[in-house]
Design an enzyme around this catalytic site. Sequence first.
Site, PDB file in Angstrom:
ATOM      1  N   HIS A  19      25.464  -3.037  -4.839  1.00  8.22           N
ATOM      2  CA  HIS A  19      24.566  -2.430  -3.748  1.00  8.22           C
ATOM      3  C   HIS A  19      23.045  -2.399  -4.468  1.00  8.22           C
ATOM      4  O   HIS A  19      22.765  -1.647  -5.177  1.00  8.22           O
ATOM      5  CB  HIS A  19      25.010  -1.076  -3.223  1.00  8.22           C
ATOM      6  N   HIS A  21      19.082  -4.206  -3.758  1.00  5.10           N
ATOM      7  CA  HIS A  21      18.105  -5.048  -2.994  1.00  5.10           C
ATOM      8  C   HIS A  21      17.079  -5.536  -4.015  1.00  5.10           C
ATOM      9  O   HIS A  21      16.366  -5.103  -4.828  1.00  5.10           O
ATOM     10  CB  HIS A  21      17.491  -4.334  -2.031  1.00  5.10           C
ATOM     11  N   HIS A 197      24.666  -0.874   5.929  1.00  3.43           N
ATOM     12  CA  HIS A 197      24.388   0.424   5.538  1.00  3.43           C
ATOM     13  C   HIS A 197      24.868   1.160   6.622  1.00  3.43           C
ATOM     14  O   HIS A 197      24.436   0.958   7.442  1.00  3.43           O
ATOM     15  CB  HIS A 197      22.853   0.328   5.242  1.00  3.43           C
ATOM     16  N   GLU A 200      24.608   6.843   5.813  1.00  4.73           N
ATOM     17  CA  GLU A 200      23.601   7.117   4.715  1.00  4.73           C
ATOM     18  C   GLU A 200      22.599   8.227   5.099  1.00  4.73           C
ATOM     19  O   GLU A 200      22.957   9.508   4.600  1.00  4.73           O
ATOM     20  CB  GLU A 200      22.614   6.126   4.374  1.00  4.73           C
ATOM     21  N   ASP A 279      21.137   0.750  -5.985  1.00  4.17           N
ATOM     22  CA  ASP A 279      20.270   0.418  -4.448  1.00  4.17           C
ATOM     23  C   ASP A 279      18.986  -0.340  -4.846  1.00  4.17           C
ATOM     24  O   ASP A 279      18.856  -1.502  -4.456  1.00  4.17           O
ATOM     25  CB  ASP A 279      19.838   1.605  -3.934  1.00  4.17           C
ATOM     26  N   ASP A 280      17.951   0.316  -5.501  1.00  2.00           N
ATOM     27  CA  ASP A 280      16.450  -0.033  -5.665  1.00  2.00           C
ATOM     28  C   ASP A 280      16.191   0.118  -7.000  1.00  2.00           C
ATOM     29  O   ASP A 280      15.191   1.188  -6.999  1.00  2.00           O
ATOM     30  CB  ASP A 280      15.591   0.498  -4.492  1.00  2.00           C
TER      31      ASP A 280
HETATM   32  N1  HPA Z   1      18.931   2.052   2.921  1.00  2.00           N
HETATM   33  C1  HPA Z   1      18.067   1.830   4.037  1.00  2.00           C
HETATM   34  N2  HPA Z   1      17.193   1.011   4.018  1.00  2.00           N
HETATM   35  C2  HPA Z   1      17.089   0.388   2.560  1.00  2.00           C
HETATM   36  C3  HPA Z   1      17.826   0.565   1.509  1.00  2.00           C
HETATM   37  C4  HPA Z   1      18.765   1.697   1.767  1.00  2.00           C
HETATM   38  O1  HPA Z   1      19.373   2.010   0.740  1.00  2.00           O
HETATM   39  N3  HPA Z   1      17.224  -0.061   0.542  1.00  2.00           N
HETATM   40  C5  HPA Z   1      16.434  -0.950   0.743  1.00  2.00           C
HETATM   41  N4  HPA Z   1      16.345  -0.612   2.036  1.00  2.00           N
HETATM   42 ZN    ZN Z   2      20.482  -0.183   0.242  1.00  2.00          ZN
END
Ligand code: HPA
Ligand code: ZN
Length: 348
Positions: A19, A21, A197, A200, A279-280
């Site tokens: 996970h 991006h 996703h 969340e 994640d990011d």
């Molecule tokens: N959630 C929703 N949108 C996103 C995410 C996430 O974890 N990461 C990049 N865009």
């Molecule tokens: Zn994500």
Amino acid sequence: MVPHASDQHLRRLPKVELHCHVEGASRATTIKALADRHGVALPVSDPADLYDFSSLNQFLGIYDIICACLRTADDFRRITYEALEDGANAGVRYREMFFSPGFVIRLGVPVATVWEGVRAGLLEARHDLDIHARMILDFDKPTGPAHAMEMAAFAGAQDRDLLVGIGADSVERDIDHRSFAAAFAEAGRLGLRRTIHAGEDGPADNIAVAVHELGCERIDHGFRLLDDPDLTAEVIDRQIPLTVCPTSNVVIGNVVADVASHPLARQRELGVLATVNSDDPGMMRFDIADEYVAVAQAFDYSLDDMETISLAGIEASWAPDDEKSALRHRFVAEFDALRQEYGLPTRG
Ligand code: HPA
Ligand code: ZN
């Protein structure tokens, strides 16, 4: 005594990341350079200030700014390669990484241009770096079902070894996840793996829809899973993996106060196949090695626990079986070598 690992040891621990991006992994300095090249005005003068947010909506606003700087295939090649270089430096040996063309399609960049660059960066990284990656095309939920279908068709026409699956990101609020059933069915028909996703900042019901109506084989985040005991039992029974991103849920989703309060530990105790991911990492300035350190500290996890979490990533991946088996052998050998180097007993 059960050994705990140093931060440096956890950084070097071989890992899988499922996970992450590519746009959210981009370096602020690279985005600044691309903004200058394309004449895009950024709202900050110091690129380090670019990544400042405290909610999913704010985060997505900055995501839009990043994507406005990505115009050419070479821009996508560069951020993909750099994301994999940074991943390798955090100990990632295998990664399935998202890219989200919806953000640039609406600015006039065709998905074929995006993929040309991402593919080139991926192949270059496979050649140069000790990290093997595949991509997952995430469609943009708010753009709607027709976009989702278009993305499924595009992804389905590419080399499955490079583009392994389809997913979906952005907000959950005011989104009817059932509206993507046809796109996910088409993706399945085309032999793409499927994830989304869900749960969340939205309810566990979105996870149920993903599992029961969209054919999803994995859930990204799944933060709210434990709210639904029957669904939890099913996810455990079928070993449907969650790609958990604890720190992201604190700083992006804003759904939990700190990592220690995250349901990850409870999910694992119950038998959920939960993986740990960043994640990011570019936007959060916090990579998967930092995440392993945070998780080990928050839950007082031993080195054995952290090695088990790393191996769960192999299990949850979409790598072919022979590749998974080779990864397991390699990881266990590296676990042992690291333990020896740091003067710790062999794995129990
Ligand atoms: N959630 C929703 N949108 C996103 C995410 C996430 O974890 N990461 C990049 N865009
Ligand atoms: Zn994500």
